[in-house]
Design a protein around this motif. Structure first.
Motif, PDB file in Angstrom:
ATOM      1  N   THR A 127       0.844  -1.161   0.127  1.00  0.00           N
ATOM      2  CA  THR A 127      -0.101  -0.085   0.057  1.00  0.00           C
ATOM      3  C   THR A 127       0.558   1.269  -0.154  1.00  0.00           C
ATOM      4  O   THR A 127       1.814   1.539   0.776  1.00  0.00           O
ATOM      5  CB  THR A 127      -0.966   0.108   1.328  1.00  0.00           C
ATOM      6  N   GLN A 130      -3.613   3.214  -1.610  1.00  0.00           N
ATOM      7  CA  GLN A 130      -3.949   2.391  -2.903  1.00  0.00           C
ATOM      8  C   GLN A 130      -3.068   1.086  -2.861  1.00  0.00           C
ATOM      9  O   GLN A 130      -1.719   1.035  -2.118  1.00  0.00           O
ATOM     10  CB  GLN A 130      -4.019   3.074  -4.109  1.00  0.00           C
ATOM     11  N   SER A 154      -8.690   1.041   1.851  1.00  0.00           N
ATOM     12  CA  SER A 154      -8.510   0.119   0.536  1.00  0.00           C
ATOM     13  C   SER A 154      -8.948  -1.056   1.187  1.00  0.00           C
ATOM     14  O   SER A 154      -8.276  -1.652   2.169  1.00  0.00           O
ATOM     15  CB  SER A 154      -7.266   0.454  -0.100  1.00  0.00           C
ATOM     16  N   GLU A 176     -11.722   0.871  -3.368  1.00  0.00           N
ATOM     17  CA  GLU A 176     -11.328   2.138  -2.458  1.00  0.00           C
ATOM     18  C   GLU A 176     -12.435   2.868  -2.381  1.00  0.00           C
ATOM     19  O   GLU A 176     -13.268   3.009  -3.234  1.00  0.00           O
ATOM     20  CB  GLU A 176     -10.187   2.838  -3.248  1.00  0.00           C
TER      21      GLU A 176
END
Lengths: 130, 130
Positions: free
Chosen positions: A23, A32, B66, B82
């Protein structure tokens, strides 16, 4: 920054055919996450990306990263490294071949524009559920 | 906020014995990731946590999350949601029993202080490597 030390069991996972959820932080600070082949240089968690991927762009802006390493043989066993990433182009194309041979048994199909990401660990959490 | 729609294949993964890597943001904005049993309410990705866990505290401060859903049968197949989390205490203790029966074949050992986390998806990325 010195990296926190990995245990032998953690290093063993990093040398196997195991995957990690990486991440990074987008420009707006949101997380993300994507999956990578995971590896080690013997001291740190490392992985290989491309120069143009979102996670590489993210890490150039903000090096903070979490890497959750999964044991492919046991979904209840994993460990997490949080820290800061260093990017290195040198040797990265050769490294993706090395990973591809380990994970796929053959050379990588597109060994260019690669980058090695090394994680200097600030925190390491290890989980082994019963 | 309306949640983006999941595909039938994604809903099927969410109803199976599959795991997800959930990332939330610490107070300093850095990412922290852990593994959860994953589920759906038929429209959204949901999971179950406790009121006192770091990820729940993080989501109360900043709902951005996420969720990377792994296919337990194929490490090259996953999808990422997300979005923003909504926390709900109602029915959360019953829900952890339900998940425990699915994943472990028995009731959960500590069905209290639970919270259901529902993710309103802003973005969904689906990966299926060859």
């Amino acid at each position: 920054m010195a990296s926190r030390q990995l245990t032998d069991a953690q290093l063993e996972l990093l040398r196997g055919k195991n995957f990690a959820a990486v991440t990074t932080l987008r420009a707006d600070g949101s997380p993300q996450t994507s999956i990578v082949w995971i590896d080690t240089d013997g001291e740190r968690v490392i992985f290989n990306s491309t120069t143009w991927r979102a996670k590489t762009r993210d890490l150039r802006r903000d090096p903070r990263v979490s890497v959750l390493v999964l044991d492919a043989n046991d979904p209840y066993r994993y460990f997490v490294v949080e820290g800061e990433a260093e990017l290195d182009l040198e040797g990265a194309d050769a490294h993706i071949h090395e990973l591809s041979r380990r994970f796929r048994g053959k050379e990588f199909h597109a060994p260019h524009d690669r980058v090695i990401v090394r994680v200097n660990a600030r925190r390491i959490y290890d989980y082994r559920d019963d």
